[in-house]
Design a protein around this motif. Structure first.
Motif, mmCIF file in Angstrom:
data_model
loop_
_atom_site.group_PDB
_atom_site.id
_atom_site.type_symbol
_atom_site.label_atom_id
_atom_site.label_comp_id
_atom_site.label_asym_id
_atom_site.label_seq_id
_atom_site.Cartn_x
_atom_site.Cartn_y
_atom_site.Cartn_z
ATOM 1 N N ASN A 418 0.782 -1.079 -0.296
ATOM 2 C CA ASN A 418 0.129 0.235 -0.275
ATOM 3 C C ASN A 418 0.855 1.335 0.226
ATOM 4 O OD1 ASN A 418 -1.627 2.281 1.931
ATOM 5 N ND2 ASN A 418 -3.180 1.336 0.071
ATOM 6 N N TYR A 419 2.218 1.219 0.791
ATOM 7 C CA TYR A 419 2.968 2.107 0.891
ATOM 8 C C TYR A 419 3.153 2.772 -1.189
ATOM 9 C CZ TYR A 419 2.933 3.640 5.846
ATOM 10 O OH TYR A 419 1.738 4.027 6.976
ATOM 11 N N LEU A 420 3.555 1.332 -1.161
ATOM 12 C CA LEU A 420 4.083 1.293 -2.605
ATOM 13 C C LEU A 420 3.656 2.565 -3.182
ATOM 14 C CD1 LEU A 420 6.428 -1.743 -3.245
ATOM 15 C CD2 LEU A 420 7.283 0.511 -2.486
ATOM 16 N N GLU A 421 2.114 2.210 -3.266
ATOM 17 C CA GLU A 421 1.087 2.522 -4.234
ATOM 18 C C GLU A 421 0.944 3.811 -3.480
ATOM 19 O OE1 GLU A 421 -1.244 1.038 -6.090
ATOM 20 O OE2 GLU A 421 -0.709 -0.937 -6.282
ATOM 21 N N LYS A 422 1.370 4.323 -2.447
ATOM 22 C CA LYS A 422 1.158 5.261 -2.151
ATOM 23 C C LYS A 422 2.238 6.462 -2.991
ATOM 24 C CE LYS A 422 0.320 4.800 1.884
ATOM 25 N NZ LYS A 422 -0.209 5.580 3.761
ATOM 26 N N PHE A 423 2.992 5.980 -2.508
ATOM 27 C CA PHE A 423 4.366 6.784 -3.566
ATOM 28 C C PHE A 423 4.757 6.301 -5.113
ATOM 29 C CE2 PHE A 423 6.872 5.663 0.287
ATOM 30 C CZ PHE A 423 7.194 7.178 0.577
ATOM 31 N N ARG A 424 3.500 5.987 -6.036
ATOM 32 C CA ARG A 424 3.185 5.462 -7.071
ATOM 33 C C ARG A 424 4.359 4.633 -7.972
ATOM 34 N NH1 ARG A 424 -1.601 6.245 -8.556
ATOM 35 N NH2 ARG A 424 -1.035 7.535 -10.423
ATOM 36 N N PHE A 425 4.941 3.918 -6.647
ATOM 37 C CA PHE A 425 5.587 2.987 -7.731
ATOM 38 C C PHE A 425 3.935 2.434 -8.943
ATOM 39 C CE2 PHE A 425 8.942 4.303 -5.112
ATOM 40 C CZ PHE A 425 9.947 4.358 -5.628
ATOM 41 N N GLU A 501 2.776 21.121 -8.871
ATOM 42 C CA GLU A 501 1.806 19.872 -9.243
ATOM 43 C C GLU A 501 1.898 20.207 -7.941
ATOM 44 O OE1 GLU A 501 -0.156 16.827 -11.525
ATOM 45 O OE2 GLU A 501 0.499 18.379 -12.636
ATOM 46 N N VAL A 502 0.676 19.066 -6.728
ATOM 47 C CA VAL A 502 0.894 18.213 -5.275
ATOM 48 C C VAL A 502 0.389 16.809 -6.309
ATOM 49 C CG1 VAL A 502 0.283 17.309 -3.600
ATOM 50 C CG2 VAL A 502 0.949 19.506 -3.823
ATOM 51 N N VAL A 503 1.045 15.774 -6.056
ATOM 52 C CA VAL A 503 0.212 14.083 -6.678
ATOM 53 C C VAL A 503 0.445 13.513 -5.632
ATOM 54 C CG1 VAL A 503 1.398 14.942 -8.609
ATOM 55 C CG2 VAL A 503 2.733 14.146 -6.977
ATOM 56 N N GLY A 504 0.250 13.465 -4.195
ATOM 57 C CA GLY A 504 0.118 12.729 -2.547
ATOM 58 C C GLY A 504 -0.029 12.809 -1.533
ATOM 59 N N LYS A 505 0.590 13.095 -0.728
ATOM 60 C CA LYS A 505 1.170 12.761 0.351
ATOM 61 C C LYS A 505 1.594 11.307 1.502
ATOM 62 C CE LYS A 505 1.974 15.071 4.863
ATOM 63 N NZ LYS A 505 1.588 16.555 5.595
ATOM 64 N N PRO A 506 2.483 10.522 0.514
ATOM 65 C CA PRO A 506 2.134 8.976 1.117
ATOM 66 C C PRO A 506 3.205 9.230 2.497
ATOM 67 C CG PRO A 506 4.356 9.565 -0.497
ATOM 68 C CD PRO A 506 3.854 10.717 0.059
ATOM 69 N N VAL A 507 3.592 9.282 3.481
ATOM 70 C CA VAL A 507 3.792 9.788 4.148
ATOM 71 C C VAL A 507 3.665 11.082 5.166
ATOM 72 C CG1 VAL A 507 5.587 7.797 4.163
ATOM 73 C CG2 VAL A 507 6.568 10.077 3.467
ATOM 74 N N SER A 508 4.308 10.742 6.728
ATOM 75 C CA SER A 508 4.060 12.216 6.936
ATOM 76 C C SER A 508 4.733 13.151 7.489
ATOM 77 C CB SER A 508 3.811 12.171 8.948
ATOM 78 O OG SER A 508 4.494 11.473 9.277
ATOM 79 N N ALA A 509 5.048 14.238 7.881
ATOM 80 C CA ALA A 509 6.431 15.515 7.686
ATOM 81 C C ALA A 509 6.876 14.827 8.385
ATOM 82 C CB ALA A 509 5.650 16.832 8.479
ATOM 83 N N LYS A 510 6.889 14.599 9.592
ATOM 84 C CA LYS A 510 7.725 13.955 10.751
ATOM 85 C C LYS A 510 8.100 12.609 10.039
ATOM 86 C CE LYS A 510 7.862 11.499 15.769
ATOM 87 N NZ LYS A 510 8.717 11.076 15.126
ATOM 88 N N ALA A 511 7.778 12.042 9.505
ATOM 89 C CA ALA A 511 8.814 10.841 9.253
ATOM 90 C C ALA A 511 9.601 10.841 7.755
ATOM 91 C CB ALA A 511 6.769 9.291 8.376
ATOM 92 N N ALA A 512 8.977 11.724 6.968
ATOM 93 C CA ALA A 512 9.893 12.501 6.161
ATOM 94 C C ALA A 512 11.538 12.565 6.760
ATOM 95 C CB ALA A 512 9.677 13.577 5.494
ATOM 96 N N ALA A 513 10.742 14.102 8.219
ATOM 97 C CA ALA A 513 11.795 15.090 8.471
ATOM 98 C C ALA A 513 12.832 13.447 9.538
ATOM 99 C CB ALA A 513 11.625 15.836 9.467
ATOM 100 N N ASP A 514 12.568 12.301 9.919
ATOM 101 C CA ASP A 514 13.204 11.335 10.857
ATOM 102 C C ASP A 514 13.814 10.500 9.378
ATOM 103 O OD1 ASP A 514 11.490 12.524 13.451
ATOM 104 O OD2 ASP A 514 10.537 10.800 13.668
ATOM 105 N N THR A 515 13.183 10.151 8.753
ATOM 106 C CA THR A 515 13.883 9.755 7.804
ATOM 107 C C THR A 515 15.011 10.415 6.795
ATOM 108 O OG1 THR A 515 12.158 8.408 6.805
ATOM 109 C CG2 THR A 515 14.302 8.215 5.315
ATOM 110 N N ARG A 516 15.278 11.779 6.742
ATOM 111 C CA ARG A 516 15.995 12.288 6.734
ATOM 112 C C ARG A 516 17.409 12.681 7.516
ATOM 113 N NH1 ARG A 516 12.484 16.571 5.313
ATOM 114 N NH2 ARG A 516 13.172 17.631 6.335
#
Length: 752
Positions: A418-425, A501-516
């Protein structure tokens, strides 16, 4: 006397008349013949008047050809610019050289105007010097018998003005007559090797109807946007006098000429030149089979620079037909298994899912999934780089495959897919280029799904990877990759300007910031970081933290029977985001099958490119598209064509070329409904819905306008409950990918 002669004589003498009677009979016959001919004339005259044809020939058309001539007025092909207005590709005049060898071609004063046989060798030497023509080939052409003039193949065409002038001067200095040039419309690429595979080529093609020549895109952007760049040729009819000469002042415009539109790309000329230089160094050291590098603006999705090697020079045409040079774009026309850079998305998904425990220890010696055993790269090599017991944060820095499989198993196959789908792979970006590959999601078995967590068993394009990295760099908000900032129509002095152009938000802002933050450790962790050298991070720019991740992926065999073998049978890659805390730029580089390799080579391409990007950041006008068009206030119209029944993906790509923002609902083969009326004018950056004939799952509505949510509700019968005071969707309470038929109500939170 013979019998036949006697019979003839009797017939002649049978009825003998006196002279007056003979004259009367002749007169009667002439009268009858005249009447017969007159009636034939009347019949023919009636046919001509009634049909305007004789013997199948259009008489009026024939008369027009005698007294009129139609001239094709070629439309100007649009210019391709960088983001600041620097020309990348523009119209020019090119020349085709030919030699007159007719020995009767002399002036009225008997001056020789042809190439003399004694001059053939000298001509061959001059052509070899300026055009690269083989002397033997030139001599072969010049020595052809019974010809009046000869041409010299591909290398004798598309000659620039400077080269043509140089040839003329040398011929004149040598006293050689008979070398002449035809003029042709041409395409000039003044920057030479400059994003060549992305910009592409436009070449001359001949019209089958009238023999006229026109420029037509053959590859890259020139091909994908040919309908926008080409314009429409005009037709003018002139009257001719009795000698066939055009009569001045008699022109009649049959079809008005419409020049092509200019395209302002997202490319920065300064950053592109820097990337080309750095790529030459990197490619020279690695000697990879294929190498690609792309720099993207994290907050807009704009492609600021991109290049690949080996490549060709569109201006000189060197390498254009070289079989050893990949004629496709590695950026969007090639699928590949991305390898460990996919772990960026895996960690972000696990954090978003609440199952990532960075300080939890695990044993990374191996993990079994059904009948498959998965080991880390250093365990496979029997030369341990780090202890077998690590925390998951340390495992990410080390690029542990076992650690990623554990994260995938914690999420569960269904949740991870489902996450892969949200990332549009598995879905092409449809960002406006032609021939884009779609990638491929894993096979429906647990081993393949588990392997995708570390980037094997899944196919992607580099644009898909960049789209996913963009979500991590942009606090979870995923943007469509862009390469157009503006379209300018000189016919109407109007413009269409692009916005993100926004095409989705697969993960939260916190998840993205922590990953970085975990990505910083890949370059800084002194014990486990795969991109750290003894003296510090391999990829560095003074004053900035950089989020990085490396990857090494096996390359599948073309016959699908497994993976290639050998020490260099890999695709090595790195993604970098700078500054890590709030990225402005994303850079992604891949090198396939390098002949020479050490991770230290990454410094040669990343460090100078990222340094210059940060230095130029404020001058790139990332929030103001095409500043040179600021004075143009009128927006170019674009009317929606008949798209019902058309393929949704192809249609989405065409709409994005016009800077419209399509949202495809479902994964059907054809469009069933559209949220605006066919034939209506679509504004630049207008968001429209395309409903396909197979729509079964709840979509990611992040970034949708309230108007489109209402249309979605009307189409599906799902009740929408709103909260918040903004104009666009910022969250929804029903999970993306949920069964649409079972969904009766969705709560939507609006914001800006």
């Amino acid at each position: 006397m013979s019998k036949r002669k006697q019979q003839l004589l009797r017939y002649v003498l049978k009825k003998r008349y006196i002279p007056s009677q003979n004259r009367r009979r002749v007169g009667q016959s002439l009268i009858l013949l005249t009447v017969f001919i007159f009636f034939i004339f009347l019949i023919n005259f009636a046919i001509i008047i009634g049909t305007d044809k004789k013997f199948g020939v259009d008489l009026s058309e024939g008369a027009r050809k005698v007294h009129q001539t139609e001239v094709t007025v070629q439309a100007k092909r649009g210019t391709i610019y960088d983001r600041t207005g620097l020309p990348i590709a523009k119209d020019s005049t090119t020349y085709t050289v030919y030699a007159i060898i007719d020995k009767e071609y002399v002036s009225a004063l008997k001056e020789i105007l042809y190439v003399e046989p004694r001059q053939f060798n000298q001509v061959a030497q001059i052509f070899n010097k300026h055009l690269g023509l083989e002397t033997d080939y030139v001599l072969q052409q010049l020595n052809q018998p019974k010809l009046k003039q000869v041409y010299f193949g591909t290398l004798g065409k598309n000659i620039s003005y400077s080269t043509m002038t140089a040839i003329q001067q040398e011929m004149e200095a040598a006293g050689i007559k008979g070398i002449a040039f035809n003029t042709n419309p041409g395409r000039l690429y003044p920057n030479g090797n400059f994003a060549s595979s992305f910009i592409g080529l436009a070449n001359l093609v001949e019209d089958e109807n009238d023999g006229s020549q026109r420029l037509e895109g053959q590859r890259g952007m020139e091909y994908a946007l040919n309908s926008i760049l080409a314009g429409q040729d005009g037709k003018i009819v002139y009257e001719k006098d009795s000698r066939g000469r055009i009569v001045p002042g008699t022109e009649n415009v049959k079809e008005a000429r419409v020049d092509g539109q200019d395209i302002y790309t997202t490319i920065s000329a300064d950053l592109q030149r820097s990337l080309e230089t750095n790529m030459d160094i990197f490619f020279g050291k690695t000697k990879g089979r294929y190498v690609n590098a792309t720099l993207v603006a994290a907050k807009t999705g704009e492609i600021l620079a991109t290049t690949q090697r080996p490549t060709y020079n569109p201006d000189t045409k060197e390498g254009v037909d070289d079989k050893d040079i990949l004629q496709r774009s590695l950026l969007y026309q090639e699928n590949f298994e991305p390898g460990s850079t996919m772990k960026v998305m895996t960690v972000a998904a696990a954090i978003d899912n609440g199952t990532f425990s960075p300080n939890e220890y695990y044993n990374r010696s191996e993990i079994k999934i059904v009948d498959a055993t998965i080991r880390d790269w250093d365990v496979n090599a029997d030369d341990l780089f780090a202890p077998l017991s690590l925390t998951h944060a340390q495992g990410f820095a080390l690029s542990s495959n076992v650690g990623m499989v554990i994260q995938e198993q914690k999420m569960g196959d269904e949740r991870w897919l489902n996450y892969l789908e949200k990332f549009r792979f598995g879905y092409p970006t449809r960002f406006g280029m032609e021939g884009e590959e779609a990638g491929l999601l894993p096979e429906d078995n647990v081993v393949s799904v588990a392997m995708t967590s570390f980037g094997q068993g899944i196919l992607a394009t580099q644009t898909q990877m960049l789209r996913g990295f963009g979500a991590i760099a942009n606090d979870g908000i995923m943007l469509e990759p862009k390469f157009i900032t503006a379209l300018y129509d000189g016919n109407t002095d109007s413009v269409r300007l692009s916005q993100p152009e926004v095409v989705g938000k697969p993960v939260s802002a916190k998840a993205a910031a922590d990953t970085r933050q975990y990505m910083i450790g890949v370059g800084t962790d002194p014990q486990f970081g795969t991109l750290r050298a003894s003296d510090g991070p391999l990829i560095q720019v003074d004053g900035y933290n950089i989020a990085v991740k490396s990857g090494t992926a096996q390359i599948g065999k073309e016959d699908g029977t497994g993976y290639m073998e050998g020490p260099n049978a890999t695709i090595n890659s790195v993604v970098a985001m700078i500054p890590a805390e709030d990225p402005e730029f994303i850079m992604y580089v891949t090198v396939q099958q390098p002949e020479s390799w050490t991770s230290a080579y990454w410094k040669d391409i990343f460090n100078p490119t990222l340094k210059e990007a940060m230095q130029l950041k404020d001058s790139l006008n990332l929030t103001t598209p095409a500043p040179t068009l600021a004075a143009v206030s009128k927006e170019t119209e674009y009317k929606l064509g008949k798209i019902i029944g058309k393929q949704p993906g192809v249609t989405a790509g065409i709409l994005r070329q016009q800077l419209v923002q399509p949202i495809i609902l479902g994964n059907g083969a054809e469009i069933k409904k559209v949220s605006v009326e066919i034939g209506s004018n679509l504004s630049a950056n207008q968001q429209i819905l395309l409903l396909t004939d197979r729509f079964t799952m709840v979509p990611d509505m992040y970034g949708w306008t309230k108007e489109n949510v209402d249309i979605f509700s009307d189409w599906t019968g799902i009740e929408i409950e709103y909260s918040g005071s903004g104009t666009k969707v910022v969250s929804q309470n029903v999970a993306i990918g949920s069964d649409l038929e079972k969904t009766k109500k969705i709560r939507i939170n609006l914001g800006d």
